[in-house]
Design a protein around this motif. Structure first.
Motif, PDB file in Angstrom:
ATOM      1  N   SER A 326       0.829  -1.201   0.000  1.00 52.68           N
ATOM      2  CA  SER A 326       0.000   0.000   0.000  1.00 52.68           C
ATOM      3  C   SER A 326       0.863   1.251   0.000  1.00 52.68           C
ATOM      4  O   SER A 326       1.952   1.283   0.583  1.00 52.68           O
ATOM      5  CB  SER A 326      -0.916  -0.002   1.218  1.00 52.68           C
ATOM      6  OG  SER A 326      -1.724   1.157   1.232  1.00 52.68           O
ATOM      7  N   ARG A 327       0.366   2.296  -0.639  1.00 54.17           N
ATOM      8  CA  ARG A 327       0.986   3.618  -0.632  1.00 54.17           C
ATOM      9  C   ARG A 327      -0.039   4.618  -0.095  1.00 54.17           C
ATOM     10  O   ARG A 327      -0.502   5.509  -0.810  1.00 54.17           O
ATOM     11  CB  ARG A 327       1.439   4.032  -2.032  1.00 54.17           C
ATOM     12  CG  ARG A 327       2.303   3.038  -2.784  1.00 54.17           C
ATOM     13  CD  ARG A 327       3.716   2.938  -2.217  1.00 54.17           C
ATOM     14  NE  ARG A 327       4.599   2.232  -3.139  1.00 54.17           N
ATOM     15  CZ  ARG A 327       4.753   0.910  -3.189  1.00 54.17           C
ATOM     16  NH1 ARG A 327       4.061   0.142  -2.345  1.00 54.17           N
ATOM     17  NH2 ARG A 327       5.577   0.352  -4.050  1.00 54.17           N
ATOM     18  N   PRO A 328      -0.426   4.510   1.177  1.00 53.03           N
ATOM     19  CA  PRO A 328      -1.492   5.365   1.707  1.00 53.03           C
ATOM     20  C   PRO A 328      -1.061   6.796   1.958  1.00 53.03           C
ATOM     21  O   PRO A 328      -1.902   7.676   2.177  1.00 53.03           O
ATOM     22  CB  PRO A 328      -1.867   4.672   3.021  1.00 53.03           C
ATOM     23  CG  PRO A 328      -0.589   4.026   3.463  1.00 53.03           C
ATOM     24  CD  PRO A 328       0.083   3.573   2.193  1.00 53.03           C
ATOM     25  N   ASP A 329       0.246   7.064   1.943  1.00 51.57           N
ATOM     26  CA  ASP A 329       0.739   8.371   2.353  1.00 51.57           C
ATOM     27  C   ASP A 329       0.950   9.341   1.203  1.00 51.57           C
ATOM     28  O   ASP A 329       1.577  10.388   1.385  1.00 51.57           O
ATOM     29  CB  ASP A 329       2.044   8.206   3.127  1.00 51.57           C
ATOM     30  CG  ASP A 329       1.825   7.509   4.460  1.00 51.57           C
ATOM     31  OD1 ASP A 329       0.757   7.720   5.052  1.00 51.57           O
ATOM     32  OD2 ASP A 329       2.707   6.753   4.891  1.00 51.57           O
ATOM     33  N   ALA A 362       5.974   5.024  -6.390  1.00 56.33           N
ATOM     34  CA  ALA A 362       5.682   3.714  -6.979  1.00 56.33           C
ATOM     35  C   ALA A 362       6.812   2.739  -6.690  1.00 56.33           C
ATOM     36  O   ALA A 362       6.571   1.558  -6.398  1.00 56.33           O
ATOM     37  CB  ALA A 362       5.462   3.851  -8.479  1.00 56.33           C
ATOM     38  N   ARG A 363       8.032   3.219  -6.727  1.00 57.63           N
ATOM     39  CA  ARG A 363       9.195   2.350  -6.507  1.00 57.63           C
ATOM     40  C   ARG A 363       9.435   2.047  -5.026  1.00 57.63           C
ATOM     41  O   ARG A 363      10.410   1.402  -4.674  1.00 57.63           O
ATOM     42  CB  ARG A 363      10.440   3.000  -7.110  1.00 57.63           C
ATOM     43  CG  ARG A 363      10.405   3.095  -8.629  1.00 57.63           C
ATOM     44  CD  ARG A 363      11.712   3.677  -9.148  1.00 57.63           C
ATOM     45  NE  ARG A 363      11.696   3.942 -10.570  1.00 57.63           N
ATOM     46  CZ  ARG A 363      11.974   3.043 -11.514  1.00 57.63           C
ATOM     47  NH1 ARG A 363      12.293   1.812 -11.160  1.00 57.63           N
ATOM     48  NH2 ARG A 363      11.937   3.377 -12.787  1.00 57.63           N
ATOM     49  N   GLY A 364       8.554   2.533  -4.168  1.00 55.58           N
ATOM     50  CA  GLY A 364       8.677   2.248  -2.749  1.00 55.58           C
ATOM     51  C   GLY A 364       9.543   3.226  -2.005  1.00 55.58           C
ATOM     52  O   GLY A 364       9.916   2.974  -0.843  1.00 55.58           O
ATOM     53  N   GLU A 365       9.869   4.358  -2.625  1.00 51.46           N
ATOM     54  CA  GLU A 365      10.688   5.380  -1.987  1.00 51.46           C
ATOM     55  C   GLU A 365       9.784   6.514  -1.501  1.00 51.46           C
ATOM     56  O   GLU A 365       8.605   6.558  -1.807  1.00 51.46           O
ATOM     57  CB  GLU A 365      11.724   5.917  -2.987  1.00 51.46           C
ATOM     58  CG  GLU A 365      12.611   4.824  -3.581  1.00 51.46           C
ATOM     59  CD  GLU A 365      13.330   5.284  -4.841  1.00 51.46           C
ATOM     60  OE1 GLU A 365      13.125   6.463  -5.244  1.00 51.46           O
ATOM     61  OE2 GLU A 365      14.028   4.463  -5.442  1.00 51.46           O
ATOM     62  N   THR A 366      10.351   7.422  -0.745  1.00 50.61           N
ATOM     63  CA  THR A 366       9.623   8.623  -0.357  1.00 50.61           C
ATOM     64  C   THR A 366      10.228   9.811  -1.092  1.00 50.61           C
ATOM     65  O   THR A 366      11.258   9.695  -1.752  1.00 50.61           O
ATOM     66  CB  THR A 366       9.685   8.849   1.155  1.00 50.61           C
ATOM     67  OG1 THR A 366      11.051   8.944   1.561  1.00 50.61           O
ATOM     68  CG2 THR A 366       9.003   7.710   1.897  1.00 50.61           C
ATOM     69  N   GLY A 367       9.577  10.963  -0.959  1.00 55.86           N
ATOM     70  CA  GLY A 367      10.062  12.140  -1.659  1.00 55.86           C
ATOM     71  C   GLY A 367       8.939  13.127  -1.862  1.00 55.86           C
ATOM     72  O   GLY A 367       7.933  13.099  -1.142  1.00 55.86           O
ATOM     73  N   PRO A 368       9.076  14.019  -2.835  1.00 55.79           N
ATOM     74  CA  PRO A 368       8.047  15.034  -3.064  1.00 55.79           C
ATOM     75  C   PRO A 368       6.674  14.395  -3.295  1.00 55.79           C
ATOM     76  O   PRO A 368       6.559  13.329  -3.908  1.00 55.79           O
ATOM     77  CB  PRO A 368       8.540  15.751  -4.325  1.00 55.79           C
ATOM     78  CG  PRO A 368      10.010  15.508  -4.356  1.00 55.79           C
ATOM     79  CD  PRO A 368      10.219  14.155  -3.766  1.00 55.79           C
ATOM     80  N   GLU A 369       5.665  15.067  -2.785  1.00 54.00           N
ATOM     81  CA  GLU A 369       4.299  14.585  -2.955  1.00 54.00           C
ATOM     82  C   GLU A 369       3.361  15.777  -2.991  1.00 54.00           C
ATOM     83  O   GLU A 369       3.678  16.843  -2.472  1.00 54.00           O
ATOM     84  CB  GLU A 369       3.915  13.655  -1.804  1.00 54.00           C
ATOM     85  CG  GLU A 369       3.978  14.337  -0.432  1.00 54.00           C
ATOM     86  CD  GLU A 369       3.554  13.422   0.692  1.00 54.00           C
ATOM     87  OE1 GLU A 369       2.410  12.958   0.655  1.00 54.00           O
ATOM     88  OE2 GLU A 369       4.380  13.194   1.596  1.00 54.00           O
ATOM     89  N   PRO A 370       2.185  15.634  -3.579  1.00 53.28           N
ATOM     90  CA  PRO A 370       1.224  16.731  -3.582  1.00 53.28           C
ATOM     91  C   PRO A 370       0.705  16.990  -2.167  1.00 53.28           C
ATOM     92  O   PRO A 370       0.442  16.050  -1.405  1.00 53.28           O
ATOM     93  CB  PRO A 370       0.097  16.215  -4.485  1.00 53.28           C
ATOM     94  CG  PRO A 370       0.663  15.044  -5.213  1.00 53.28           C
ATOM     95  CD  PRO A 370       1.706  14.464  -4.326  1.00 53.28           C
ATOM     96  N   GLU A 371       0.580  18.271  -1.808  1.00 53.66           N
ATOM     97  CA  GLU A 371      -0.014  18.597  -0.518  1.00 53.66           C
ATOM     98  C   GLU A 371      -1.474  18.174  -0.486  1.00 53.66           C
ATOM     99  O   GLU A 371      -1.967  17.641   0.509  1.00 53.66           O
ATOM    100  CB  GLU A 371       0.104  20.098  -0.245  1.00 53.66           C
ATOM    101  CG  GLU A 371      -0.528  20.534   1.069  1.00 53.66           C
ATOM    102  CD  GLU A 371      -0.516  22.031   1.279  1.00 53.66           C
ATOM    103  OE1 GLU A 371      -0.995  22.489   2.332  1.00 53.66           O
ATOM    104  OE2 GLU A 371      -0.041  22.760   0.378  1.00 53.66           O
TER     105      GLU A 371
END
Length: 482
Positions: A326-329, A362-371
């Motif tokens: 899951s990518r809930p964040d 998608a690759r399971g990393e974190t980083g920039p995301e939409p607010e």
């Protein structure tokens, strides 16, 4: 040079997030999609920027919001002078195919079965999909007649006695098998746009074996069902008559029967992909263009920011590249899909793309995301009719929305109120969250020059008077060639 990944993008029409076993339904019969979801990244906070057919498709193909591509209601003809997903894929050497519903060409309300509306001629209006074409603008019946498709002429190609998704899946399997043997080693890209589970939901619009699965299943009204419509804001498509309310349980049975039928077809397609030898190098997406209200909040249909309409399943698989889970964040929305696919495949995007490349997520990393995800409602579903316009934003916990006609604000804390029954817009304890979300919405709107107009204003300023788009809030596209 390493071969680019193939891209297989499969989406249903009107499949809401909670209609699958893997998303929590205890009544769904979706073993194939559930299995795929276990193998994929699940963007469980995925939403649609404008929950209606045409706007979703235009945002998917451009990476732009509704007021930027101009397709503010259904039954408009999209301006082809925009760089789209099909152009990107074709220019990168992909062998492309588009199968199923298109819904970006007809410029007439009604007359859906006339070839002048259903046939998209080869050329600019196919928006870069220059390869295989087995499509139609739109219809909602799944058996011939009236179900049919076109290839390179206005002649209708019917499939008497056959279920449309089965025909489309056969076509997709055939394309995948041939593309996998391409003598030039080209990567392939297939967009498969299924019609179900869109209404009508009667027993004559789905194979009998799937109808029987749900003939005795009880589908009660949800906790947020209301006996009265949200009258100041709904359009005709969102209204429910007393007779229609009496049909809701039966409609839900037909809906889930269609979902089960799609599951069977998707399973066949995935088996064929495995058999082609190309599964390891193929990005596969399964998702939907929007959901369905089914009486929640007193509404039917879509085109509203409530969860039942706006939240959709979004599963993305690429063996060895995209870890399952899951990518809930991260709040992925429609405009992010094109840049994310481009990021995974190593493709450049146009300067006017408004979404964010979330390939690192998608690759399971974190980083920039939409607010937040900006959501827009620009009028009635398919008529130039004022009084239904709204704007909203959604983050991982809250949804904030405002209606243009009277400025009414709504704020929901979905963590403690998943059915969005308690409006917290006037709650002093949430004043800070409301200010934050409203400011984020206004920043997004300013960024894309969204001035939140009445529906008729878009008609008068952006079209040629005959439902053809000439401009948007961000661009002058120029006249359309027929």
């Amino acid at each position: 040079m390493t071969k680019r990944p193939n891209i297989l993008y499969v989406f249903a029409d009107q499949l809401r997030y909670d209609a699958l076993g893997c998303t929590g339904s205890t009544k769904a019969q979706t073993p194939n999609i559930d299995r795929f979801a276990r193998e994929a990244a699940s963007f469980s906070n995925a939403v649609v920027n404008t929950p209606v057919c045409t706007a979703y498709r235009a945002s998917l193909l451009t990476g732009k919001h509704t007021t930027s591509h101009g397709m503010v209601i259904n039954e408009l003809r999209m301006n082809p002078n925009q760089r789209c997903l099909g152009h990107m894929l074709t220019d990168a050497g992909y062998n492309t195919a588009y199968i199923g519903k298109w819904h970006l060409y007809a410029n007439e309300l009604g007359s859906h079965y006339e070839p002048r509306n259903s046939f998209v001629p080869r050329g600019p209006h196919r928006l870069g999909f220059d390869g295989e074409w087995k499509a139609f603008n739109f219809h909602h019946e799944n058996f011939s007649p009236p179900a049919y498709y076109h290839e390179e002429t206005p002649d209708k190609i019917e499939h008497p006695g056959e279920y449309e998704p089965t025909v489309q899946t056969d076509q997709a399997i055939d394309f995948v098998r041939r593309a996998a043997r391409d003598p030039d080693g080209r990567p392939f890209s297939l967009v498969l746009s299924y019609g179900p589970p869109h209404d009508p939901w009667g027993p004559d619009n789905v194979p009998e074996r799937f109808w029987r699965m749900f003939s005795d299943v009880d589908f009660p009204n949800p906790p947020n069902y209301r006996d009265t419509d949200d009258a100041p804001y709904r359009d005709r498509w969102a209204s429910l008559s007393d007779a229609e309310r009496a049909e809701l349980a039966s409609w839900r049975r037909g809906y889930h029967a269609q979902v089960a039928s799609l599951d069977a077809e998707f399973g066949r397609l995935m088996a064929a992909l495995e058999g082609s030898g190309e599964a390891e190098n193929t990005i596969v997406v399964f998702t939907s263009d929007h959901g369905e209200m089914f009486g929640a909040q007193g509404r039917r249909a879509k085109l509203i920011f409530y969860e039942e309409a706006a939240r959709v399943p979004y599963f993305m698989r690429w063996s060895g590249q995209i870890p399952a889970g899951s990518r809930p964040d991260v709040c992925l929305s429609t405009v992010d899909i094109l840049p994310t696919l481009a990021g995974l495949a190593g493709l450049p995007v146009a300067d006017d793309v408004e979404g964010m490349d979330l390939s690192h997520w998608a690759r399971g990393e974190t980083g920039p995301e939409p607010e937040v995800a900006l959501m827009q409602g620009c009028g009635a579903t398919a008529r130039w009719q004022d009084g239904h316009e709204w704007r909203a934003v959604r983050d991982k916990r809250y949804t904030y929305g405002v209606f243009r006609v009277d400025g009414k604000e709504l704020l929901f804390d979905r963590l403690i109120d998943p059915y969005q029954q308690t409006n917290l817009a006037a709650d002093p304890a949430l004043a800070g969250e409301k200010i934050r979300l409203k400011a984020a919405m206004e920043r997004w709107m300013a960024r894309i020059n969204d001035s939140f107009e009445a529906s008729s204003w878009y008609r008068d300023h952006w079209t040629d008077g005959d439902r053809r788009i000439l401009r948007s809030a961000t661009a002058e596209f120029g006249p359309q060639a027929d």
